[in-house]
Scaffold this motif. Structure first.
Motif, PDB file in Angstrom:
ATOM      1  N   ASN A   1       0.838  -1.199   0.000  1.00  0.00           N
ATOM      2  CA  ASN A   1       0.000   0.000   0.000  1.00  0.00           C
ATOM      3  C   ASN A   1       0.874   1.250   0.000  1.00  0.00           C
ATOM      4  O   ASN A   1       2.103   1.174  -0.146  1.00  0.00           O
ATOM      5  CB  ASN A   1      -0.970  -0.015   1.187  1.00  0.00           C
ATOM      6  CG  ASN A   1      -0.240  -0.060   2.531  1.00  0.00           C
ATOM      7  OD1 ASN A   1       0.949   0.245   2.630  1.00  0.00           O
ATOM      8  ND2 ASN A   1      -0.949  -0.452   3.577  1.00  0.00           N
ATOM      9  N   SER A   2       0.260   2.400   0.163  1.00  0.00           N
ATOM     10  CA  SER A   2       0.989   3.670   0.099  1.00  0.00           C
ATOM     11  C   SER A   2       2.037   3.790   1.208  1.00  0.00           C
ATOM     12  O   SER A   2       3.008   4.532   1.073  1.00  0.00           O
ATOM     13  CB  SER A   2       0.015   4.839   0.190  1.00  0.00           C
ATOM     14  OG  SER A   2      -0.749   4.764   1.392  1.00  0.00           O
ATOM     15  N   LYS A   3       1.864   3.029   2.312  1.00  0.00           N
ATOM     16  CA  LYS A   3       2.823   3.062   3.411  1.00  0.00           C
ATOM     17  C   LYS A   3       3.933   2.030   3.249  1.00  0.00           C
ATOM     18  O   LYS A   3       4.823   1.938   4.096  1.00  0.00           O
ATOM     19  CB  LYS A   3       2.097   2.818   4.740  1.00  0.00           C
ATOM     20  CG  LYS A   3       1.059   3.880   5.079  1.00  0.00           C
ATOM     21  CD  LYS A   3       0.373   3.554   6.393  1.00  0.00           C
ATOM     22  CE  LYS A   3      -0.687   4.596   6.733  1.00  0.00           C
ATOM     23  NZ  LYS A   3      -1.393   4.267   8.006  1.00  0.00           N
TER      24      LYS A   3
ATOM     25  N   GLU B   1       3.379  -1.224   3.242  1.00  0.00           N
ATOM     26  CA  GLU B   1       2.987  -2.447   3.954  1.00  0.00           C
ATOM     27  C   GLU B   1       2.482  -3.487   2.948  1.00  0.00           C
ATOM     28  O   GLU B   1       1.727  -3.157   2.027  1.00  0.00           O
ATOM     29  CB  GLU B   1       1.884  -2.136   4.967  1.00  0.00           C
ATOM     30  CG  GLU B   1       2.299  -1.119   6.011  1.00  0.00           C
ATOM     31  CD  GLU B   1       1.115  -0.559   6.797  1.00  0.00           C
ATOM     32  OE1 GLU B   1       1.334  -0.098   7.927  1.00  0.00           O
ATOM     33  OE2 GLU B   1      -0.019  -0.581   6.271  1.00  0.00           O
TER      34      GLU B   1
ATOM     35  N   ILE C   1       0.171  -6.083   1.460  1.00  0.00           N
ATOM     36  CA  ILE C   1      -1.263  -6.359   1.610  1.00  0.00           C
ATOM     37  C   ILE C   1      -1.702  -7.565   0.773  1.00  0.00           C
ATOM     38  O   ILE C   1      -2.872  -7.926   0.771  1.00  0.00           O
ATOM     39  CB  ILE C   1      -2.098  -5.123   1.208  1.00  0.00           C
ATOM     40  CG1 ILE C   1      -1.777  -4.692  -0.232  1.00  0.00           C
ATOM     41  CG2 ILE C   1      -1.866  -3.979   2.180  1.00  0.00           C
ATOM     42  CD1 ILE C   1      -2.635  -3.558  -0.739  1.00  0.00           C
TER      43      ILE C   1
ATOM     44  N   ARG D   1       3.364  -1.355  -5.823  1.00  0.00           N
ATOM     45  CA  ARG D   1       2.570  -0.463  -4.992  1.00  0.00           C
ATOM     46  C   ARG D   1       1.156  -0.283  -5.542  1.00  0.00           C
ATOM     47  O   ARG D   1       0.967   0.103  -6.695  1.00  0.00           O
ATOM     48  CB  ARG D   1       3.243   0.902  -4.855  1.00  0.00           C
ATOM     49  CG  ARG D   1       2.719   1.721  -3.683  1.00  0.00           C
ATOM     50  CD  ARG D   1       3.430   3.056  -3.581  1.00  0.00           C
ATOM     51  NE  ARG D   1       4.861   2.944  -3.411  1.00  0.00           N
ATOM     52  CZ  ARG D   1       5.472   2.811  -2.234  1.00  0.00           C
ATOM     53  NH1 ARG D   1       4.766   2.784  -1.115  1.00  0.00           N
ATOM     54  NH2 ARG D   1       6.788   2.711  -2.171  1.00  0.00           N
ATOM     55  N   ILE D   2       0.191  -0.604  -4.720  1.00  0.00           N
ATOM     56  CA  ILE D   2      -1.222  -0.343  -5.025  1.00  0.00           C
ATOM     57  C   ILE D   2      -1.639   0.830  -4.159  1.00  0.00           C
ATOM     58  O   ILE D   2      -2.009   0.681  -3.009  1.00  0.00           O
ATOM     59  CB  ILE D   2      -2.115  -1.566  -4.706  1.00  0.00           C
ATOM     60  CG1 ILE D   2      -1.578  -2.800  -5.406  1.00  0.00           C
ATOM     61  CG2 ILE D   2      -3.557  -1.290  -5.101  1.00  0.00           C
ATOM     62  CD1 ILE D   2      -1.638  -2.732  -6.921  1.00  0.00           C
ATOM     63  N   SER D   3      -1.533   2.038  -4.721  1.00  0.00           N
ATOM     64  CA  SER D   3      -1.800   3.235  -3.930  1.00  0.00           C
ATOM     65  C   SER D   3      -2.943   4.013  -4.543  1.00  0.00           C
ATOM     66  O   SER D   3      -3.374   3.737  -5.662  1.00  0.00           O
ATOM     67  CB  SER D   3      -0.547   4.120  -3.859  1.00  0.00           C
ATOM     68  OG  SER D   3      -0.183   4.560  -5.149  1.00  0.00           O
TER      69      SER D   3
ATOM     70  N   SER E   1      -4.100   3.716  -8.495  1.00  0.00           N
ATOM     71  CA  SER E   1      -5.419   3.187  -8.809  1.00  0.00           C
ATOM     72  C   SER E   1      -6.303   4.266  -9.437  1.00  0.00           C
ATOM     73  O   SER E   1      -7.139   3.976 -10.276  1.00  0.00           O
ATOM     74  CB  SER E   1      -6.083   2.627  -7.547  1.00  0.00           C
ATOM     75  OG  SER E   1      -6.251   3.633  -6.577  1.00  0.00           O
TER      76      SER E   1
ATOM     77  N   ASN F   1     -12.788  -0.034   2.367  1.00  0.00           N
ATOM     78  CA  ASN F   1     -11.546  -0.800   2.445  1.00  0.00           C
ATOM     79  C   ASN F   1     -11.787  -2.299   2.424  1.00  0.00           C
ATOM     80  O   ASN F   1     -10.908  -3.085   2.064  1.00  0.00           O
ATOM     81  CB  ASN F   1     -10.763  -0.414   3.705  1.00  0.00           C
ATOM     82  CG  ASN F   1     -10.187   0.986   3.613  1.00  0.00           C
ATOM     83  OD1 ASN F   1      -9.933   1.483   2.527  1.00  0.00           O
ATOM     84  ND2 ASN F   1      -9.998   1.625   4.760  1.00  0.00           N
TER      85      ASN F   1
ATOM     86  N   LYS G   1     -14.030  -2.450  -1.851  1.00  0.00           N
ATOM     87  CA  LYS G   1     -13.067  -1.985  -2.853  1.00  0.00           C
ATOM     88  C   LYS G   1     -13.525  -2.043  -4.303  1.00  0.00           C
ATOM     89  O   LYS G   1     -12.769  -1.727  -5.187  1.00  0.00           O
ATOM     90  CB  LYS G   1     -11.742  -2.755  -2.725  1.00  0.00           C
ATOM     91  CG  LYS G   1     -11.009  -2.487  -1.428  1.00  0.00           C
ATOM     92  CD  LYS G   1      -9.668  -3.172  -1.393  1.00  0.00           C
ATOM     93  CE  LYS G   1      -8.963  -2.872  -0.079  1.00  0.00           C
ATOM     94  NZ  LYS G   1      -7.672  -3.547   0.020  1.00  0.00           N
TER      95      LYS G   1
END
Length: 361
Positions: free
Chosen positions: A156-158, A160, A162, A235-237, A241, A308, A311
């Motif tokens: 994710n954007s951080k 982390e 997922i 990254r899926i941010s 997206s 969340n 989605k």
């Protein structure tokens, strides 16, 4: 070798490199194409650093800075990145004086790839330290393979983790290609430079240029393989997206055209793509997509916790997305069940055109 910063100038609609002939680019094993456009600076630095810290070090990183964002914020980011890495010896920084788009930007980078292999990387992803080492080892052992990709961690954007992408074999890869699904994430591409030379790089289409490249590889009898190792943090941010959502119809439509032609053993014609994109139907679906995006943003703001978990509420509003998904699913199972023997024969012969053509009947 000291770091080189080159400025791409526009002259008579052709791009040339200032003082190019005076530069001496030594050969390396790998050239890495990393385009930069509107990514946040922290993502860009993480991406570049993950390449510079690779366990295999015989590479040159071509940083392709696509300017012309019409935003002082991104111009500042580009200048900061260039200043930060200007003394890095493994970097060659190429700066466009206008926005070229991804395909042209990558093709300009290919002109400076003095190497045996070409690797792709995106500015918001992170490469695992052993990525080049493992992909190079695989390609050296498997001389019949022209391009390999790999599985990914989804972050994710951080940053982390997922999720993870699934492993696929060669038969599954071909089935997905025939269904209009890109089975190889673009930032995991690791290919022999000869393939890029033979296919004249990427074609200048508005979207799905990586899927088009893979389709042309199959039609040219080049083998594609997916390594089972996870070598990229993809990254899926929100930024990524959102961009893909805004262009969802174009991406799906071009992929559909490529797949239909692939099943007939044909390359797409750029003129056919332009006709579709300039049609009234495309304008209508683009409006629907923009509406779905606004509703999705509204849903996300009001019901963040539920969003969340779910989605996918935006897809309910796009009839084209639903119809395309259903068609892909039907053809996918048709390939797996009805054309099993043909696919096995296709795989055993590289890219046997008769199998592709028969599978479409």
């Amino acid at each position: 070798m000291s770091n080189l910063i080159m400025d791409l100038k526009l002259q008579n609609d052709e791009y040339y490199i200032q003082n190019l002939k005076s530069q001496n680019l030594s050969a390396t094993t790998i050239s890495v194409l990393l385009p930069i456009y509107k990514e946040p600076i922290e993502y860009i630095k993480q991406s570049i650093d993950s390449i510079l810290n690779q366990s295999f070090q015989d590479f040159r990183l071509l940083l392709l800075v696509d300017t012309g964002c019409d935003s002082p914020e991104f111009d500042t980011i580009h200048r900061e990145v260039i200043e930060y890495y200007k003394n890095e010896s493994k970097l060659l920084i190429l700066i466009n004086n206008k926005n070229l788009g991804l395909s042209k930007n990558l093709n300009n980078g290919l002109k400076f790839a003095n190497s045996k292999y070409i690797a792709r990387m995106d500015a918001d992803d992170i490469a695992i330290r052993e990525r080049f080492e493992k992909q190079l080892e695989f390609m050296e052992e498997r001389q019949e393979v022209s391009l390999c990709g790999s599985r990914c961690n989804l972050i994710n954007s951080k940053g982390e983790i997922i999720g993870q992408s699934k492993s696929i074999n060669e038969k599954e890869l071909v089935i997905r290609m025939l269904c209009g699904i890109n089975p190889v994430p673009h930032p995991t591409f690791f290919a022999r430079k000869d393939v890029y030379t033979l296919l004249n790089g990427y074609r200048e289409i508005p979207a799905a240029e990586d899927y088009d490249f893979l389709a042309r590889m199959l039609l040219s009898k080049h083998k594609i393989h997916m390594i089972d190792d996870i070598l990229i943090n993809y990254r899926i941010s929100a930024g990524r997206s959102r961009i893909s959502t805004q262009r969802r119809y174009i991406q799906l439509k071009i992929s559909e055209i490529i797949a239909a032609n692939l099943r007939k053993c044909k390359e797409i014609e750029i003129e056919d793509v332009n006709k579709v994109l300039n049609s009234k139907q495309n304008y209508l679906f683009s409006l629907l997509d923009r509406l779905s995006l606004e509703l999705d943003d509204l849903f996300q703001r009001k019901y963040k916790r539920l969003y969340n978990k779910v989605k996918w509420p935006i897809f309910l509003i796009s009839p084209y997305f639903l119809s395309t998904t259903i068609k892909r699913a039907l053809y996918y199972y048709r390939c797996k069940i009805s054309h099993k023997n043909l696919l096995l024969k296709y795989l055993s012969h590289g890219t046997e055109k008769s199998c592709l053509c028969t599978a479409e009947k």
